[in-house]
Design a protein around this motif. Structure first.
Motif, short mmCIF file in Angstrom:
data_model
loop_
_atom_site.label_atom_id
_atom_site.label_comp_id
_atom_site.label_asym_id
_atom_site.label_seq_id
_atom_site.Cartn_x
_atom_site.Cartn_y
_atom_site.Cartn_z
N UNK A 33 -5.97 22.51 22.60
CA UNK A 33 -4.86 23.15 23.30
C UNK A 33 -4.89 22.90 24.79
N UNK A 34 -6.08 22.93 25.37
CA UNK A 34 -6.21 22.66 26.80
C UNK A 34 -5.84 21.22 27.11
N UNK A 40 0.83 17.86 29.19
CA UNK A 40 2.19 18.33 29.51
C UNK A 40 2.38 18.49 31.01
N UNK A 41 1.38 19.03 31.69
CA UNK A 41 1.49 19.20 33.14
C UNK A 41 1.50 17.85 33.84
N UNK A 42 0.66 16.92 33.38
CA UNK A 42 0.63 15.61 34.03
C UNK A 42 1.93 14.83 33.78
N UNK A 47 8.64 16.76 38.42
CA UNK A 47 9.51 17.94 38.40
C UNK A 47 8.83 19.11 39.12
N UNK A 48 7.53 19.27 38.91
CA UNK A 48 6.80 20.35 39.58
C UNK A 48 6.77 20.14 41.10
#
Length: 85
Positions: A33-34, A40-42, A47-48
């Motif tokens: 999961x991590x 997903x963050x990378x 956008x972030x």
């Protein structure tokens, strides 16, 4: 732990805290999961960055608006002296 701080010196406790953090990172390597969350963050970093930029612009504009609105309601003080300040 807090209850051991009276019996053991603080550098030793600091070493144990660092070891716990390393163990957490080592366990995180095997967590599926991590790994999915980091992927997903990378994938959405651009956008972030855009959201962070818009947040910073909003904070600066809001702070400027508050500064100038409060500046209008404050009385103006004049200081008379030799330097003409």
């Amino acid at each position: 732990p807090l209850y051991l701080s009276g019996y053991i010196s603080s550098p030793v406790l600091g070493m144990f805290r660092v070891l716990r953090i390393f163990r957490l990172f080592k366990m995180g390597r095997y967590s599926r999961g991590l790994h999915m969350l980091l992927c997903a963050v990378s994938n959405s970093l651009s956008v972030l960055y855009t959201i962070f930029l818009l947040l910073c612009v909003g904070v600066v504009l809001g702070a400027s608006l508050l500064y100038f609105s409060e500046k209008l309601s404050c009385p103006e003080f004049r200081v008379s002296g030799e330097l003409g300040l």
